[in-house]
Structure formats: structure tokens, C-alpha cells
Design a protein around this motif. Sequence first.
Motif, PDB file in Angstrom:
ATOM      1  N   GLU A  15       0.852  -1.052  -0.153  1.00 47.97           N
ATOM      2  CA  GLU A  15       0.172   0.014   0.136  1.00 47.97           C
ATOM      3  C   GLU A  15       0.761   1.238   0.167  1.00 47.97           C
ATOM      4  N   ASP A  18       2.770   1.450  -3.413  1.00 47.65           N
ATOM      5  CA  ASP A  18       1.877   2.149  -4.507  1.00 47.65           C
ATOM      6  C   ASP A  18       1.484   3.624  -4.229  1.00 47.65           C
ATOM      7  N   LEU A  19       1.347   3.940  -2.937  1.00 48.49           N
ATOM      8  CA  LEU A  19       0.932   5.343  -2.975  1.00 48.49           C
ATOM      9  C   LEU A  19       2.292   6.124  -3.271  1.00 48.49           C
ATOM     10  N   GLU A  22       2.183   6.634  -6.819  1.00 49.14           N
ATOM     11  CA  GLU A  22       0.931   7.736  -7.325  1.00 49.14           C
ATOM     12  C   GLU A  22       1.476   8.924  -6.837  1.00 49.14           C
ATOM     13  N   ARG A  23       1.864   9.394  -5.727  1.00 43.19           N
ATOM     14  CA  ARG A  23       2.011  10.699  -5.352  1.00 43.19           C
ATOM     15  C   ARG A  23       3.552  11.076  -5.082  1.00 43.19           C
ATOM     16  N   ALA A  34      -2.960   9.617   4.862  1.00 40.04           N
ATOM     17  CA  ALA A  34      -3.430   8.478   4.187  1.00 40.04           C
ATOM     18  C   ALA A  34      -3.894   7.379   5.011  1.00 40.04           C
TER      19      ALA A  34
END
Length: 60
Positions: A15, A18-19, A22-23, A34
Motif C-alpha cells: 500500500e 503504491d502510494l 502515485e504521489r 493517508a
Amino acid sequence: MSRILKTSARNIETEMFDLYRERGAMTDADLIRAGFTQEEIATHAPKVAARIREAGQVAA
């Protein structure tokens, strides 16, 4: 009658990774916003940083 609650197992490292994808890089405060706990951050962030380095990306 008893109820059995099914909980989905979280993969915190995935998680967080992946975050990151993305960011981009995130501070502890960003991760808390988050939805991660301070304990999860302390436990998993070093492993996630290693994954980021292994993927050839820059980690803070």
C-alpha cells in the motif's frame, strides 16, 4: 448465534509503495493523513524505501 467477522489482510508495504508511485515521496504526516498509523510507518517505511531503491527510483 455467533458471527465471524472476515477481515481482509492488508499488505502495508505494498500500500505504501503504491502510494509512493502515485504521489511521490511523502512525509510521516502525509502517510498518517493517508490512513497509516505511526507504528505502521515506523515498521514498514524502511522496507518500502528499500523497495523503492531496488526499483531504481529515488527515495528520501
